[in-house]
Enzyme design. Structure first.
Site, PDB file in Angstrom:
ATOM      1  N   THR A  22      -6.854   6.709   1.850  1.00  0.00           N
ATOM      2  CA  THR A  22      -6.355   6.767   3.232  1.00  0.00           C
ATOM      3  C   THR A  22      -5.518   8.016   3.474  1.00  0.00           C
ATOM      4  O   THR A  22      -4.945   8.174   4.542  1.00  0.00           O
ATOM      5  CB  THR A  22      -5.516   5.520   3.589  1.00  0.00           C
ATOM      6  OG1 THR A  22      -4.319   5.527   2.795  1.00  0.00           O
ATOM      7  CG2 THR A  22      -6.288   4.232   3.349  1.00  0.00           C
ATOM      8  N   THR A  23      -5.444   8.872   2.476  1.00  0.00           N
ATOM      9  CA  THR A  23      -4.746  10.159   2.617  1.00  0.00           C
ATOM     10  C   THR A  23      -5.701  11.263   2.169  1.00  0.00           C
ATOM     11  O   THR A  23      -6.626  11.004   1.397  1.00  0.00           O
ATOM     12  CB  THR A  23      -3.475  10.216   1.748  1.00  0.00           C
ATOM     13  OG1 THR A  23      -3.838   9.972   0.377  1.00  0.00           O
ATOM     14  CG2 THR A  23      -2.459   9.171   2.182  1.00  0.00           C
ATOM     15  N   HIS A  59       5.059  11.334   1.421  1.00  0.00           N
ATOM     16  CA  HIS A  59       4.067  10.548   2.167  1.00  0.00           C
ATOM     17  C   HIS A  59       4.214   9.056   1.899  1.00  0.00           C
ATOM     18  O   HIS A  59       3.818   8.232   2.708  1.00  0.00           O
ATOM     19  CB  HIS A  59       2.652  10.958   1.784  1.00  0.00           C
ATOM     20  CG  HIS A  59       2.355  12.398   2.021  1.00  0.00           C
ATOM     21  ND1 HIS A  59       2.507  12.999   3.246  1.00  0.00           N
ATOM     22  CD2 HIS A  59       1.931  13.379   1.184  1.00  0.00           C
ATOM     23  CE1 HIS A  59       2.165  14.277   3.164  1.00  0.00           C
ATOM     24  NE2 HIS A  59       1.822  14.540   1.921  1.00  0.00           N
ATOM     25  N   HIS A  68      -0.587  -0.830  -1.886  1.00  0.00           N
ATOM     26  CA  HIS A  68      -1.875  -0.432  -2.460  1.00  0.00           C
ATOM     27  C   HIS A  68      -1.724  -0.262  -3.959  1.00  0.00           C
ATOM     28  O   HIS A  68      -0.945   0.579  -4.412  1.00  0.00           O
ATOM     29  CB  HIS A  68      -2.353   0.892  -1.844  1.00  0.00           C
ATOM     30  CG  HIS A  68      -2.771   0.768  -0.413  1.00  0.00           C
ATOM     31  ND1 HIS A  68      -2.814   1.839   0.453  1.00  0.00           N
ATOM     32  CD2 HIS A  68      -3.181  -0.323   0.284  1.00  0.00           C
ATOM     33  CE1 HIS A  68      -3.245   1.413   1.640  1.00  0.00           C
ATOM     34  NE2 HIS A  68      -3.456   0.107   1.575  1.00  0.00           N
ATOM     35  N   HIS A 122       1.815   1.849  -4.361  1.00  0.00           N
ATOM     36  CA  HIS A 122       2.654   2.503  -3.353  1.00  0.00           C
ATOM     37  C   HIS A 122       2.574   1.707  -2.050  1.00  0.00           C
ATOM     38  O   HIS A 122       1.841   0.718  -1.978  1.00  0.00           O
ATOM     39  CB  HIS A 122       2.198   3.956  -3.149  1.00  0.00           C
ATOM     40  CG  HIS A 122       0.796   4.053  -2.640  1.00  0.00           C
ATOM     41  ND1 HIS A 122      -0.285   4.246  -3.464  1.00  0.00           N
ATOM     42  CD2 HIS A 122       0.283   3.922  -1.387  1.00  0.00           C
ATOM     43  CE1 HIS A 122      -1.397   4.251  -2.739  1.00  0.00           C
ATOM     44  NE2 HIS A 122      -1.078   4.047  -1.485  1.00  0.00           N
ATOM     45  N   HIS A 171       2.850   1.344   2.462  1.00  0.00           N
ATOM     46  CA  HIS A 171       2.688   1.882   3.807  1.00  0.00           C
ATOM     47  C   HIS A 171       3.401   0.944   4.790  1.00  0.00           C
ATOM     48  O   HIS A 171       3.253  -0.274   4.681  1.00  0.00           O
ATOM     49  CB  HIS A 171       1.215   1.961   4.198  1.00  0.00           C
ATOM     50  CG  HIS A 171       0.405   2.853   3.313  1.00  0.00           C
ATOM     51  ND1 HIS A 171       0.241   4.197   3.554  1.00  0.00           N
ATOM     52  CD2 HIS A 171      -0.273   2.600   2.164  1.00  0.00           C
ATOM     53  CE1 HIS A 171      -0.513   4.728   2.603  1.00  0.00           C
ATOM     54  NE2 HIS A 171      -0.842   3.783   1.744  1.00  0.00           N
TER      55      HIS A 171
HETATM   56 ZN   LIG Z   1      -2.157   3.798   0.198  1.00  0.00          ZN
END
Ligand SMILES: [Zn+2]
Length: 243
Positions: free
Chosen positions: A194-195, A83, A127, A108, A110
């Site tokens: 957000t996941t 992800h 993030h 991590h 995005h």
């Molecule tokens: Zn994130």
């Protein structure tokens, strides 16, 4: 026959890497963001009223206190969980927000950005995920705009694992401070992961000033991910975004 068994085994292994009882979720199609809340009862919060990301706009002036950063050099491993690409951080680095100490656990990425600022999407967003002693979360988001190569990323990108479920050690630890802009002014709102499981009650602190990333660096990340890894923006509802 043997080959298909092997491929099945690999798929299973990569899903199992998402841990325990978690249901498989994706960023598009079957298992995509519109289905997260109904994939399993544990993901019910994904249909909540205080979800992230959002389009940050309609700001309310507030006396936001400076975030106190106490970051050591401590990124010691890099993993691809299918992800995102995540750097796990050694204990001992923290920020202080609302007089509470939040320890940096991992950061991590995005691509493209998840949050929007005044409707603007950025090519990438970092993030930095922190937790206090009770498990409450504070996420510092940093936007990347296209420009000069990012020196911090140029150290860690070559070690990005190509396959989901893989982890590589970082022989020389990385410094999260290298991902912070020079100016630390920020926007603030209440949001969620957000996941899945999209847990709410997360303090979101979005740096106003972006940092740069080269087009090639974004492409290298997207190539490893194989797809965009941004959840669409969620309804703001009754929340305020402070500036
Ligand atoms: Zn994130």
């Amino acid at each position: 026959m043997k080959k298909s068994v092997l491929i099945g085994g690999m798929l299973l292994a990569s899903c199992a890497a998402f841990a325990g009882s978690e249901s498989h979720w994706t960023y598009s199609g079957t298992g995509g963001p519109n289905e997260w809340a109904t994939l399993t009862p544990e993901y019910g919060a994904c249909a909540g009223k205080n979800q992230s990301p959002i389009n940050l706009t309609g700001f309310i002036e507030a006396d936001l206190k400076p975030i106190k950063f106490a970051y050591q050099t401590g990124g010691n491993e890099i993993l691809n969980n299918g992800h995102t690409v995540q750097i796990n951080y050694a204990a001992g680095s923290s920020v202080t927000v609302d007089s509470i100490r939040f320890e940096l656990k991992q950061f991590h990425f995005h691509a493209p950005s998840e949050n929007l600022i005044n409707g603007k999407s950025y090519p990438m967003e970092a993030h930095l995920v922190h937790a206090d002693k009770d498990g409450n979360l504070a996420v510092i988001a940093v936007m990347f705009k296209e420009g000069a190569e990012n020196k911090a990323l140029s150290k860690i990108w070559p070690l990005m694992p190509k396959d989901a479920g893989e982890t590589n050690a970082l022989s020389s630890p990385v410094a999260a401070a290298a991902l912070l802009p020079a100016k630390r002014d920020y926007y603030r709102f209440n949001g969620s992961l957000t996941t899945p499981p999209c847990s709410e009650g997360v303090r979101w602190l979005v740096m106003k000033q972006p940092i740069t990333v080269s087009k090639a660096q974004v492409e290298a990340f997207s190539h490893v991910m194989h797809h965009p890894n941004n959840r669409p923006v969620q309804a703001v509802n009754s929340r305020t975004v402070l500036k």
